[in-house]
Motif scaffolding. Structure first.
Motif, PDB file in Angstrom:
ATOM      1  N   GLU A 149      10.010  -9.662 -37.731  1.00 16.02           N
ATOM      2  CA  GLU A 149       9.034 -10.383 -36.919  1.00 16.02           C
ATOM      3  C   GLU A 149       9.745 -11.086 -35.769  1.00 16.02           C
ATOM      4  O   GLU A 149      10.951 -11.328 -35.808  1.00 16.02           O
ATOM      5  CB  GLU A 149       8.286 -11.418 -37.775  1.00 16.02           C
ATOM      6  N   ASP A 150       8.983 -11.448 -34.752  1.00 18.80           N
ATOM      7  CA  ASP A 150       9.534 -12.159 -33.606  1.00 18.80           C
ATOM      8  C   ASP A 150       9.625 -13.647 -33.919  1.00 18.80           C
ATOM      9  O   ASP A 150       8.610 -14.310 -34.159  1.00 18.80           O
ATOM     10  CB  ASP A 150       8.665 -11.928 -32.375  1.00 18.80           C
ATOM     11  N   GLY A 151      10.843 -14.159 -33.894  1.00 21.99           N
ATOM     12  CA  GLY A 151      11.054 -15.596 -34.101  1.00 21.99           C
ATOM     13  C   GLY A 151      11.465 -16.306 -32.827  1.00 21.99           C
ATOM     14  O   GLY A 151      11.987 -17.429 -32.886  1.00 21.99           O
ATOM     15  N   SER A 152      11.212 -15.674 -31.685  1.00 16.93           N
ATOM     16  CA  SER A 152      11.598 -16.274 -30.404  1.00 16.93           C
ATOM     17  C   SER A 152      10.892 -17.598 -30.170  1.00 16.93           C
ATOM     18  O   SER A 152       9.720 -17.773 -30.540  1.00 16.93           O
ATOM     19  CB  SER A 152      11.262 -15.321 -29.250  1.00 16.93           C
ATOM     20  N   MET A 153      11.611 -18.533 -29.567  1.00 20.51           N
ATOM     21  CA  MET A 153      11.102 -19.812 -29.070  1.00 20.51           C
ATOM     22  C   MET A 153      10.777 -20.819 -30.174  1.00 20.51           C
ATOM     23  O   MET A 153      10.260 -21.903 -29.877  1.00 20.51           O
ATOM     24  CB  MET A 153       9.878 -19.603 -28.174  1.00 20.51           C
ATOM     25  N   ILE A 154      11.075 -20.501 -31.420  1.00 21.63           N
ATOM     26  CA  ILE A 154      10.855 -21.491 -32.486  1.00 21.63           C
ATOM     27  C   ILE A 154      11.776 -22.688 -32.281  1.00 21.63           C
ATOM     28  O   ILE A 154      11.343 -23.848 -32.322  1.00 21.63           O
ATOM     29  CB  ILE A 154      11.063 -20.862 -33.876  1.00 21.63           C
ATOM     30  N   VAL A 155      13.057 -22.423 -32.066  1.00 22.76           N
ATOM     31  CA  VAL A 155      14.014 -23.515 -31.868  1.00 22.76           C
ATOM     32  C   VAL A 155      13.773 -24.195 -30.524  1.00 22.76           C
ATOM     33  O   VAL A 155      13.795 -25.430 -30.414  1.00 22.76           O
ATOM     34  CB  VAL A 155      15.454 -22.995 -31.958  1.00 22.76           C
ATOM     35  N   GLU A 156      13.514 -23.396 -29.491  1.00 22.74           N
ATOM     36  CA  GLU A 156      13.328 -23.957 -28.150  1.00 22.74           C
ATOM     37  C   GLU A 156      12.139 -24.918 -28.086  1.00 22.74           C
ATOM     38  O   GLU A 156      12.157 -25.883 -27.311  1.00 22.74           O
ATOM     39  CB  GLU A 156      13.134 -22.832 -27.125  1.00 22.74           C
ATOM     40  N   ALA A 157      11.110 -24.650 -28.877  1.00 22.43           N
ATOM     41  CA  ALA A 157       9.944 -25.532 -28.880  1.00 22.43           C
ATOM     42  C   ALA A 157      10.315 -26.934 -29.349  1.00 22.43           C
ATOM     43  O   ALA A 157       9.681 -27.921 -28.952  1.00 22.43           O
ATOM     44  CB  ALA A 157       8.850 -24.951 -29.780  1.00 22.43           C
ATOM     45  N   VAL A 158      11.347 -27.045 -30.165  1.00 27.75           N
ATOM     46  CA  VAL A 158      11.843 -28.348 -30.611  1.00 27.75           C
ATOM     47  C   VAL A 158      12.829 -28.906 -29.587  1.00 27.75           C
ATOM     48  O   VAL A 158      12.819 -30.106 -29.276  1.00 27.75           O
ATOM     49  CB  VAL A 158      12.501 -28.234 -31.997  1.00 27.75           C
ATOM     50  N   ARG A 159      13.665 -28.029 -29.037  1.00 30.65           N
ATOM     51  CA  ARG A 159      14.704 -28.453 -28.093  1.00 30.65           C
ATOM     52  C   ARG A 159      14.160 -29.102 -26.831  1.00 30.65           C
ATOM     53  O   ARG A 159      14.808 -29.957 -26.222  1.00 30.65           O
ATOM     54  CB  ARG A 159      15.540 -27.234 -27.665  1.00 30.65           C
ATOM     55  N   VAL A 160      12.976 -28.715 -26.393  1.00 26.43           N
ATOM     56  CA  VAL A 160      12.504 -29.089 -25.064  1.00 26.43           C
ATOM     57  C   VAL A 160      12.270 -30.588 -24.922  1.00 26.43           C
ATOM     58  O   VAL A 160      12.390 -31.146 -23.817  1.00 26.43           O
ATOM     59  CB  VAL A 160      11.221 -28.299 -24.699  1.00 26.43           C
ATOM     60  N   VAL A 161      11.986 -31.292 -26.010  1.00 28.77           N
ATOM     61  CA  VAL A 161      11.876 -32.751 -25.980  1.00 28.77           C
ATOM     62  C   VAL A 161      13.173 -33.323 -26.550  1.00 28.77           C
ATOM     63  O   VAL A 161      13.518 -33.064 -27.698  1.00 28.77           O
ATOM     64  CB  VAL A 161      10.665 -33.255 -26.775  1.00 28.77           C
ATOM     65  N   LYS A 162      13.890 -34.085 -25.726  1.00 30.82           N
ATOM     66  CA  LYS A 162      15.204 -34.570 -26.107  1.00 30.82           C
ATOM     67  C   LYS A 162      15.124 -35.864 -26.910  1.00 30.82           C
ATOM     68  O   LYS A 162      14.212 -36.674 -26.722  1.00 30.82           O
ATOM     69  CB  LYS A 162      16.056 -34.823 -24.861  1.00 30.82           C
ATOM     70  N   SER A 163      16.090 -36.053 -27.778  1.00 29.39           N
ATOM     71  CA  SER A 163      16.247 -37.334 -28.465  1.00 29.39           C
ATOM     72  C   SER A 163      16.976 -38.307 -27.547  1.00 29.39           C
ATOM     73  O   SER A 163      17.579 -37.906 -26.536  1.00 29.39           O
ATOM     74  CB  SER A 163      17.050 -37.153 -29.750  1.00 29.39           C
ATOM     75  N   ASP A 164      16.944 -39.583 -27.885  1.00 26.69           N
ATOM     76  CA  ASP A 164      17.658 -40.569 -27.074  1.00 26.69           C
ATOM     77  C   ASP A 164      19.157 -40.275 -27.045  1.00 26.69           C
ATOM     78  O   ASP A 164      19.822 -40.506 -26.027  1.00 26.69           O
ATOM     79  CB  ASP A 164      17.412 -41.970 -27.624  1.00 26.69           C
TER      80      ASP A 164
END
Length: 392
Positions: A149-164
């Motif tokens: 299955e396509d797992g693209s952008m699962i990690v990126e969806a979390v990465r896009v909002v940065k932590s302090d």
């Protein structure tokens, strides 16, 4: 398979973040895996591996995988000589590796079978530059009962909002980038060649603490400023030449970028007008950034300003997510960008590089940019260097 002696050597961890920060990321990514109804995700994108585990290497041209099951411990698979980097940089100690005479794809298939995923729903990052069509077809042959299955952008969806904590590294990178742009501008004068400017930029950003960057510094002059993504060519700068500089700083693989426009005296009215339109478009766009606003709506502000100024502002994206980077890019534009029709919305702690370019092919390109953070109420500028046309 283990590198000889690696288990007997005590390697001090060099973690960029706390274990709790990595665990938060892992939990969020697992929620994304579950939402796709997958049993396990095979990560092959270097930035995503770094984000999830801390594992860091420039050797990502060789096959490497990070296996993220819904339950249980994640697992690194690397080339043998890279396994020391797992020990040094990753909070995840579970790893195995292949030697150079062995086939990494076979080790991946064997590992998935041994972990009980021979008939599972396995997600792969189909948008990865590091998992080829040949790899995909080969793995389907090795694991005929797996549902790919396509797992693209699962990690990126979390990465896009940065932590302090991530923002802190980007702030450091922004200060370095500003020092680099100042060094480059101060080097510009008639008779200097582009290589000398690039060398001074690289010297300063390195001494200020930058790691290697995702792109090299962009240094062009004269008509070459109108060539996209141009780097230094040895061209000698002449009186009246426009000079284009764009560069980044990188700390713990987190980047911030900046561009400024210069001209070697004498200046001319057209370059001054182009810089003015570029700067006003950027500033209008920055003023329009706020949470919950669609990115396409903010892009329209830039586009209208450029069009009203008499230049072409209809097609180009203007601004992209920036954060973790490895060559060949310093941005995260594939995750999220300001462009026509983008309906996704801004959220606090998203970070963007916003290059506002006015283009006249065959004459010059003039641009001004900032790296910015979306705040709870608007926008914070992270790069700090005066916006103007620098006449040298």
């Amino acid at each position: 398979m283990k590198v000889s002696g690696i288990d007997t050597i005590k390697v001090e961890k060099d973690l960029a973040f706390t274990i709790q920060e990595y665990q938060r990321r892992l939990k969020a990514v697992r929620e994304g895996i579950a939402a796709r109804d997958l049993d396990i995700l095979v990560v092959t994108i270097p930035e995503n591996m770094l984000y999830l585990s801390g594992y860091n290497t420039l050797g990502y041209a060789s096959a490497q995988y990070l296996l993220i099951p819904l339950q249980g411990e994640p697992l690194h698979i690397t080339r043998g000589i890279e396994e020391v980097n797992v020990r040094a940089y990753s909070w995840i100690d579970n790893s195995t590796s292949y030697m150079d005479h062995e086939a990494p794809l076979e080790l991946l298939a064997e590992t998935l079978r041994n972990l009980g995923f021979a008939k599972a729903k396995v997600g792969f990052e189909k948008k990865s530059w590091f998992f080829s069509i040949a790899d995909y077809e080969g793995l389907k042959t090795l694991l005929p009962d797996v549902r790919f299955e396509d797992g693209s952008m699962i990690v990126e969806a979390v990465r896009v909002v940065k932590s302090d904590a991530e923002i802190d590294y980007i702030r450091q990178a922004a200060r370095i980038a500003a020092a680099g742009i100042e060094a480059g501008i101060n080097q510009i004068r008639a008779g200097v060649n582009e290589n000398e400017i690039a060398a001074e930029i690289q010297r300063v950003v390195t001494l200020k603490g930058s790691e290697y960057t995702g792109y090299p510094p962009f240094v062009t002059s004269g008509v070459r400023t109108s060539y996209a993504h141009g780097t230094w060519s040895g061209r000698q700068i002449q009186p009246g030449d426009p000079v284009f500089l764009e560069l980044s700083g990188t700390v713990r693989r987190y980047s911030a970028a900046i561009m400024r426009a210069s001209v070697v005296s004498p200046s001319n009215r057209e370059l001054e007008k182009m810089e003015d339109v570029s700067r006003r478009a950027l500033e209008n766009m920055i003023d329009g950034i706020r949470p919950d606003r669609p990115l396409g709506e903010v892009w329209t502000i830039w586009s209208q300003t450029v069009n009203d100024g008499g230049y072409e502002g209809r097609f180009k994206r203007t601004g992209y997510s920036i954060g973790i980077s490895y060559p060949p890019d310093w941005g995260e534009g594939h995750i999220l960008s300001f462009k026509r029709g983008e309906t996704r919305i801004l959220k606090p702690n998203m970070v963007f590089h916003i290059p506002s370019m006015v283009k006249a092919f065959g004459f010059a390109d003039v641009g001004t940019s900032e790296t910015v953070r979306v705040t709870e109420t608007g926008c914070e500028i992270l790069t700090n260097y005066k916006r103007q046309l620098y006449v040298r």
